[in-house]
Structure formats: structure tokens, C-alpha cells
Design an enzyme around this catalytic site. Structure first.
Site, PDB file in Angstrom:
ATOM      1  N   LYS A 163       0.862  -1.261  -0.012  1.00  0.00           N
ATOM      2  CA  LYS A 163      -0.179   0.188  -0.046  1.00  0.00           C
ATOM      3  C   LYS A 163       0.889   1.345  -0.257  1.00  0.00           C
ATOM      4  O   LYS A 163       1.909   1.269   0.522  1.00  0.00           O
ATOM      5  CB  LYS A 163      -0.918   0.046   1.191  1.00  0.00           C
ATOM      6  CG  LYS A 163      -2.178  -0.958   1.287  1.00  0.00           C
ATOM      7  CD  LYS A 163      -2.894  -0.867   2.564  1.00  0.00           C
ATOM      8  CE  LYS A 163      -4.020  -1.820   2.664  1.00  0.00           C
ATOM      9  NZ  LYS A 163      -4.817  -1.815   1.474  1.00  0.00           N
ATOM     10  N   ARG A 205     -10.335 -11.520   1.667  1.00  0.00           N
ATOM     11  CA  ARG A 205     -11.180 -12.436   1.193  1.00  0.00           C
ATOM     12  C   ARG A 205     -10.506 -14.052   1.105  1.00  0.00           C
ATOM     13  O   ARG A 205     -11.257 -14.742   1.213  1.00  0.00           O
ATOM     14  CB  ARG A 205     -11.534 -12.208  -0.435  1.00  0.00           C
ATOM     15  CG  ARG A 205     -10.422 -12.071  -1.294  1.00  0.00           C
ATOM     16  CD  ARG A 205     -10.498 -11.219  -2.471  1.00  0.00           C
ATOM     17  NE  ARG A 205     -10.734  -9.750  -2.327  1.00  0.00           N
ATOM     18  CZ  ARG A 205     -11.188  -9.115  -3.188  1.00  0.00           C
ATOM     19  NH1 ARG A 205     -11.334  -9.330  -4.338  1.00  0.00           N
ATOM     20  NH2 ARG A 205     -11.273  -7.690  -2.775  1.00  0.00           N
TER      21      ARG A 205
END
Ligand code: BES
Ligand code: MN
Ligand code: ZN
Length: 499
Positions: free
Chosen positions: A277, A351
Site C-alpha cells: 500500500k 477474502r
């Protein structure tokens, strides 16, 4: 903190009295009329001169200068009766609580009946009062040299009503449970990543479970290997911290069936892995366990309320970091379900850990599943910090959930999972699924991925990436963790129990 009494006597000594006023009442009525009489018509004058306004959320403080047993009165504006909603009333109580705390008036009497209306009855009013007072005065205990003490600044709230005091007391307790659960979630989310590792998160879960006598089990890395949880393990392999999979069972029924199951993403820090990130705001990724926090907050409240329904709480927990062993873009992993996944982006890690948690939850008997996750930046773009994104495979279950979110006044908005969306992720040459297929329909990709692992089990997916953490304060709390969706989960549990 709350006590209930009937027979409010204005001659009695009180520190601070809270009274609701409606715009409908052009001149003082009810308790306000009594106050006016004792203050020889001065309240009516204030009304006329507009010094006292019943505008929604307007709080006016007056000192009684010895004219009343109560030293000061907070008049709380509620607008027009017909426009009042549970949400507006609760947020108004929140605003009043913040002002009371600010002024250090921590010993309060509330004229509850002055706040009730046809729209929002007395039990709902009591619930709103308790929920708002406990939530709005929340503060995270900081780590400064001079610590912020006194977390719940209102010491005593004496609620006066001429209605059934038992039912009002029950509603207040309910409101306190909702708020206390939410504050549990907030504390967890606000805790920095170095002080809340997966091990710490598991410890918090165990503490709450033991407090309420719930059954629990914490899976370790070795257990995960045995169960073939390749997706959860892949995320954690880049971290020095061991992953945990926390399972808590609240067995209300003789048989372990019709199990309502809450599954929460517990990423205690998400740096993104090799798909790293940007530095700006990366520190906020300590909040990437907001889903698990809501699950634990609901657990605390359910322990207090004890609804008559089986509930299971499942939390996969890991960090997503970089080291020499970390998963890499292009890696192919095998999930517990047997489905293989090509890692196209290591930052789509939530996920992955949820996939194995969902498979395991089903194996343990989950009949209805709600999962909560700070899953996608896309949902932040779409819905901002206002509404939680919802996806589902079952309209009936979703309808029920929606009613609960509405009843607790938490904003949710549905995103579609039309059949073509389920194909977006089936583009790998080497695996059943990719974990990310780029930017198109980004939040829906998250839901579509998870749907592969829930199968036919009725399921609601909540993407709380935008709503779990606020950059500004609101009526119900300071900036930082919101504890979003905790109350909707509690309400769902209660709703299942009466079914
Ligand atoms: N934890 C993030 C999502 C997030 C973003 C939470 C902003 C809170 C605020 C999640 O793990 C993530 O990184 N998602 C990626 C997915 C993408 C790589 C497919 C994202 O949203 O960019
Ligand atoms: Mn990520
Ligand atoms: Zn994440």
C-alpha cells in the site's frame, strides 16, 4: 449508571434535569408547564423571545438560580413530533450527552416522558437514551504520558417516568448492552497493531467467551495445516505473528441447529504484502480487523442479553506483511474448500482468510452466515463513510437483516451480485479463481469471491471498509473506530430468537 424512578418532584434537589421540548407545543405543557409555574412564567417568556428553541438537536442550558430544586435544566429540542424518528432522537440524546460530559455535569435526571411521542414510544425512547449516553461519551484510553481518565463521564443517570418502570428498566438495560458491545468493538479497532496481534485478538475473544460461559476453540497454525487452510496460511506466512482462527459457540438450544453465524475479518494490520500500500494513511490499516471487532462486540452484548438462539462466532486473524516467505503475486494456493486461487494481488488478502473461515464455519454447522469485513477501497469510493455495502445470496435472509439495520438506524445499501459478476474472477489459466481482477466493480468482486465459499447457505456480506473508521466525530462518538454493524448483529440475534 442508570436508575429508574417514578414521581419526579421538581422541589427535590437535583443537579441537572434533562427535559425534551417539541415544536408542536407553542406554550409550555406537561413537565415544562410545571417548571414554568415554579419559575413564575419565565420559561414561557423564553419560548416567546426565542431564547428557548425546540429545533431538533438544539440544547439550551438554563440555570434556575434557586427557583427550582434542580440547579440547572437542559432543554433538548426535538423538532416536530411527526418528523421524529428513532435515529433523530438517539442522535439528539448523543449530542446532549456530549454537552453534559463537556460541562462535567455527570449526575443527571431525565424526564423521560417529555421525550416520548407517537412515533417513538417510551421503550424505544429509553433504549435510545441508554444507547446514546453510553456510546456518545465513549473515549479510547490513550497512551499519553498524561492519560485521559474517566472514560464514561456520566456517573449517574436517574430516569423518571410515569410509565411501567420495569419495562423502561429493561429497555435501558438493552440499550446499555447494545452500546457496551459497540464500545468493545471500538476499543479493539482503536488499539494499535503492535498491541493487538492475532494472539491478542484471540485472547480478547477468550476473555469475553469465558466471562459469559461460552464454548470456544482457538485453532493454531498446526491445526490449520491439518485442515488444509491454504488461503489463511498464505496470508500469514509473510508475518512473524502466528495466525489464529477463533471459534466461539453460544449454545442456547438443546440441539446445535439453526445456527446463526457471524464471521469477521481479523486482519490486525494490512500493509498489503508485496502489492504494498502507499505510505499515506497506511497507519489506519490497524483498523482492518473491524469486522472481527463487530463480531466480538456482538458477542459481549449477546452474553448480556442471552437471546434464545444458537450463535457461532468465527474470526480468522492474521497480519498481511512482507518478509522472505511472504506470498507473491502469481502464487497459486489451495483453500480448505479445495478450490485453487491465483494470487493476482497480495493486498486482496481479506477474502483469502475469510474463504477458509467460511468453509470451516459451514463444517461446524453454520445455517445462516453474516460476514463482516473492511474488504475493499471500492466500497469507500462508492458509499463513503456513511453506508455499509451489503451483498447477499438470499433475499429473505437479507430482508430480515435489512429490517434489523433499519431498527438500529445503521445505514446499509445493497450492491448487486448478478450472475455475470460471479464470472469476473474466473479468468485464471492455472487456478479456479483469481483473488482480484482489477478495478471494475471492485466491491462486488469481493462479495463474488466470498460467495464461492458459502454455497447455498443463506448469507449476507457486509463491506464496512468505509464505515468502520471515521475521520471526524459524530453525535454518537469521537473520531476513530465506530463499532459499526455491532448493533445490527445484536438486533438480528434478538430477531432470530423471537422467530
Ligand atoms: N483492507 C483493505 C481495504 C480497505 C481500504 C479497508 C480502505 C479500509 C479502508 C483490503 O485488504 C484491500 O487492500 N483491498 C484492496 C483490494 C484490491 C487489491 C483488489 C483495495 O481495496 O484496494
Ligand atoms: Mn489488503
Ligand atoms: Zn485488508
Amino acid at each position: 449508571m442508570f436508575t429508574v424512578n417514578s414521581g419526579l418532584n421538581l422541589k427535590n434537589e437535583l443537579n441537572t434535569l434533562l427535559v425534551g421540548i417539541f415544536k408542536d407545543d407553542k406554550k409550555p405543557t406537561g413537565i415544562v408547564e410545571e417548571i414554568d409555574e415554579q419559575l413564575s412564567g419565565q420559561v414561557a417568556e423564553l419560548f416567546q423571545s426565542d431564547d428557548l428553541s425546540a429545533k431538533l438537536k438544539k440544547v439550551t442550558k438554563i440555570h434556575t438560580l434557586g427557583g427550582l430544586g434542580s440547579k440547572r435544566i437542559y432543554f433538548v429540542g426535538l423538532g416536530l413530533k411527526k418528523d421524529l424518528t428513532y435515529r433523530k432522537l438517539r442522535d439528539t440524546f448523543g449530542k446532549a450527552a456530549k454537552e453534559l460530559k463537556e460541562s462535567k455535569h455527570d449526575d443527571v435526571a431525565v424526564a423521560l416522558d417529555s421525550f416520548t411521542s407517537e412515533q417513538v414510544g417510551n421503550e424505544q425512547t429509553a433504549h435510545a437514551l441508554a444507547e446514546a449516553f453510553v456510546m456518545a461519551t465513549y473515549e479510547f484510553e490513550d497512551y499519553k504520558e498524561k492519560k485521559n481518565e474517566k472514560r464514561y463521564a456520566l456517573k449517574s443517570v436517574n430516569v423518571f417516568t410515569e410509565e411501567n418502570t420495569n419495562s423502561i428498566e429493561a429497555s435501558l438495560n438493552d440499550g446499555v448492552a447494545y452500546a457496551a458491545g459497540t464500545n468493545v468493538a471500538r476499543d479493539l479497532v482503536n488499539t494499535p497493531g503492535n498491541l493487538l496481534t492475532p494472539t491478542d485478538l484471540a485472547e480478547s475473544a477468550v476473555t469475553i467467551a469465558e466471562k459469559h460461559g461460552f464454548e470456544y476453540d482457538v485453532l493454531e497454525k498446526e491445526d490449520m495445516k491439518e485442515l488444509g487452510m491454504g488461503a489463511l496460511l498464505a496470508v500469514s506466512q509473510g508475518s512473524e505473528q502466528d495466525p489464529k482462527l477463533i471459534v466461539v459457540k453460544y449454545k442456547a438450544k438443546e440441539n446445535w441447529d439453526n445456527v446463526l453465524t457471524f464471521v469477521g475479518k481479523g486482519l490486525t494490520f494490512d500493509a498489503g504484502g508485496y502489492s504494498i500500500k502507499p505510505a499515506l494513511n497506511m497507519h489506519e490499516m490497524k483498523s482492518d480487523m473491524g469486522g472481527s471487532a463487530a463480531v466480538l462486540g456482538a458477542m459481549e452484548a449477546i452474553g448480556r442479553i442471552k437471546p434464545d438462539v444458537n450463535i457461532m462466532f468465527v474470526i480468522p486473524s492474521s497480519e498481511n506483511l512482507i518478509n522472505g516467505a511472504a506470498m507473491k503475486p502469481g502464487d497459486v494456493i489451495t483453500s480448505m474448500s479445495g478450490k485453487t486461487i491465483e494470487i493476482t494481488n497480495t493486498d486482496a488478502e481479506g477474502r483469502l482468510i475469510l474463504a477458509d473461515a467460511l468453509t470451516y464455519a459451514k463444517e461446524l454447522g453454520a445455517s445462516y452466515i453474516v460476514d463482516l469485513a473492511t474488504l475493499t477501497g471500492g466500497v469507500v469510493v462508492a458509499l463513503g463513510d456513511i453506508a455499509t455495502g451489503v451483498m447477499t445470496n438470499d433475499d429473505e435472509f437479507h430482508g430480515l437483516f435489512n429490517e434489523c439495520a433499519e431498527a438500529t438506524a445503521e445505514y446499509v445499501w445493497q450492491l448487486p451480485l448478478f450472475e455475470p459478476y460471479t464470472k469476473i474472477l474466473k479468468i485464471s489459466n492455472v487456478a479456479d479463481l483469481v483473488n482480484s481482477a482489477g478495478r471494475l466493480a471492485h466491491p462486488v468482486q469481493g462479495g463474488a469471491f466470498l460467495s464461492e465459499f458459502v454455497g447455498d447457505t443463506p448469507w449476507v456480506h457486509l463491506d464496512i471498509a468505509g464505515t468502520a473508521y471515521n475521520n471526524k466525530a459524530n453525535a454518537l462518538g469521537p473520531k476513530g473506530a465506530t463499532g459499526v454493524m455491532t448493533r445490527s448483529l445484536i438486533k438480528l440475534a434478538e430477531r432470530f430468537a423471537t422467530k
